[in-house]
Design an enzyme around this catalytic site. Sequence first.
Site, mmCIF file in Angstrom:
data_model
loop_
_atom_site.group_PDB
_atom_site.id
_atom_site.type_symbol
_atom_site.label_atom_id
_atom_site.label_comp_id
_atom_site.label_asym_id
_atom_site.label_seq_id
_atom_site.Cartn_x
_atom_site.Cartn_y
_atom_site.Cartn_z
ATOM 1 N N GLU A 327 0.688 -1.051 0.034
ATOM 2 C CA GLU A 327 0.135 -0.033 0.014
ATOM 3 C C GLU A 327 0.894 1.318 -0.056
ATOM 4 O O GLU A 327 1.750 1.435 0.683
ATOM 5 C CB GLU A 327 -0.953 -0.075 1.265
ATOM 6 N N CYS A 328 0.479 2.004 -0.778
ATOM 7 C CA CYS A 328 1.310 3.464 -1.008
ATOM 8 C C CYS A 328 2.933 3.354 -0.995
ATOM 9 O O CYS A 328 3.458 2.736 -1.927
ATOM 10 C CB CYS A 328 0.703 4.375 0.238
ATOM 11 N N GLY A 329 3.631 3.571 0.216
ATOM 12 C CA GLY A 329 4.893 3.330 0.416
ATOM 13 C C GLY A 329 5.120 1.931 0.178
ATOM 14 O O GLY A 329 6.405 1.569 -0.433
ATOM 15 N N GLY A 428 -0.910 -0.653 -4.831
ATOM 16 C CA GLY A 428 -1.436 0.540 -5.352
ATOM 17 C C GLY A 428 -1.239 1.619 -4.349
ATOM 18 O O GLY A 428 -0.844 1.373 -2.908
#
Length: 437
Positions: A327-329, A428
């Site tokens: 997720e993200c990072g 994502g």
Amino acid sequence: MIPGLVIAAPRSGSGKTTLTLGLLRAYRRLGLDVVGVKSGPDYIDPAFHAAASGRDGLNLDSWAMPPSLILSLAARAAQGRALFLCEASMGLFDGVPAAPGRSGASADVAATLGAPILLVLDVSGQAQSAAAIVKGCAAYDPRIAIAGVILNRVGSARHRRLAGDAIEALGVPVVGSMPRLDDMTLPERHLGLVQAMETDDLEARLERIADAVAAHVDLAALRGLAQPLRLTNDGKTRALSPPGQRIAIARDAAFSFLYPHLLSSWRDAGAEIRFFSPLADEAPPMDSDFCWLPGGYPELHAGRIAAAENFLGGLQRFAEGRPVHGECGGYMILGAALTDATGAAHRMAGLLGVETSFAKRKMNLGYRDARLDVACGLGPAGRKFKGHEFHYSTLLTIGGDDCFAHVSDAYGAAPTPSGSRRGHVTGGFFHIIAEAQ
């Protein structure tokens, strides 16, 4: 039933977080078993609440969570406690276009819980006009009640009298008046507060904040404003089913944005959580069924992560036969390269083709609806999630991978391809808050 309050304000920057932390620590010092909760999708504040209270933090979000889930999670957090304090996000009524009670506004959470509002007012630059704000907040939404007020950034005894007397003439008690305490502010960076685990002398800071709050707030009167909450827990309502029986989760200063309610939901379902630290060059435990890389601040540690050969090699071996999600990072780490703030590009895991940059910054912020394109480690094709996105890093290239979900915002935009999928690996930029219900 446990009594509770929602600590809210008409706008951001009014001092809610500092006051909430001071109250949690001050009541804890008095021997009161108090729990702190955050309304909204903020990743960072719950860890500060936990540090101040000694109890695990929690997010409650009226956009991403149906009322039944809010009540269930709150009941679990409140079990055995003496006081429940929920810190609001932004302004009390600020949310997104949505069905009634599902806007993401803290007023929705307060209404669901039946919690009265403790309104924090920054009265710098005003006096009696503060009463008009209180009256407006009290009248705006008939579902909620303003139980009391704390004045913040009060300039003098006369200032307190002018603002306080006008508010109390409305029948609303003023239970505290805080002077300007610039030396009590917590350090910040691009995604909000510096994380609790990274804040220098956090215990000393919390003690100073609690000292100030105890000196300027009537703690007994404030506690008396709290009312029993309407809590129910059927024992079955969960935010998200565990993606495996044994879940390996990256956790350190670079990977910390995992919502506490997801961990508790997974543990309640019987899953075993196994933490490991990429910054310590630890690989995910190979006897796990699923590897989860949360968001955080990998852009601040890109060189160190790139040099963590044991971590990167272990992650690559894990992904050969078992699901990995970022997720993200965590998504950025799964990609081919990450460019840091200086413009230096660092090799990442290469499990996805995505390349990202923190040198080219653009804020991306908001709620997200997501639908899985195909079956993967997170569930079957078509499964829907509610989530949130907040990052400054930009996408340089997606590479040649397929997207793993179609995502839309809370304003009615058409769903668009988002994230990446290759083999057992998905990722994502949005953070899952709950499965859509």
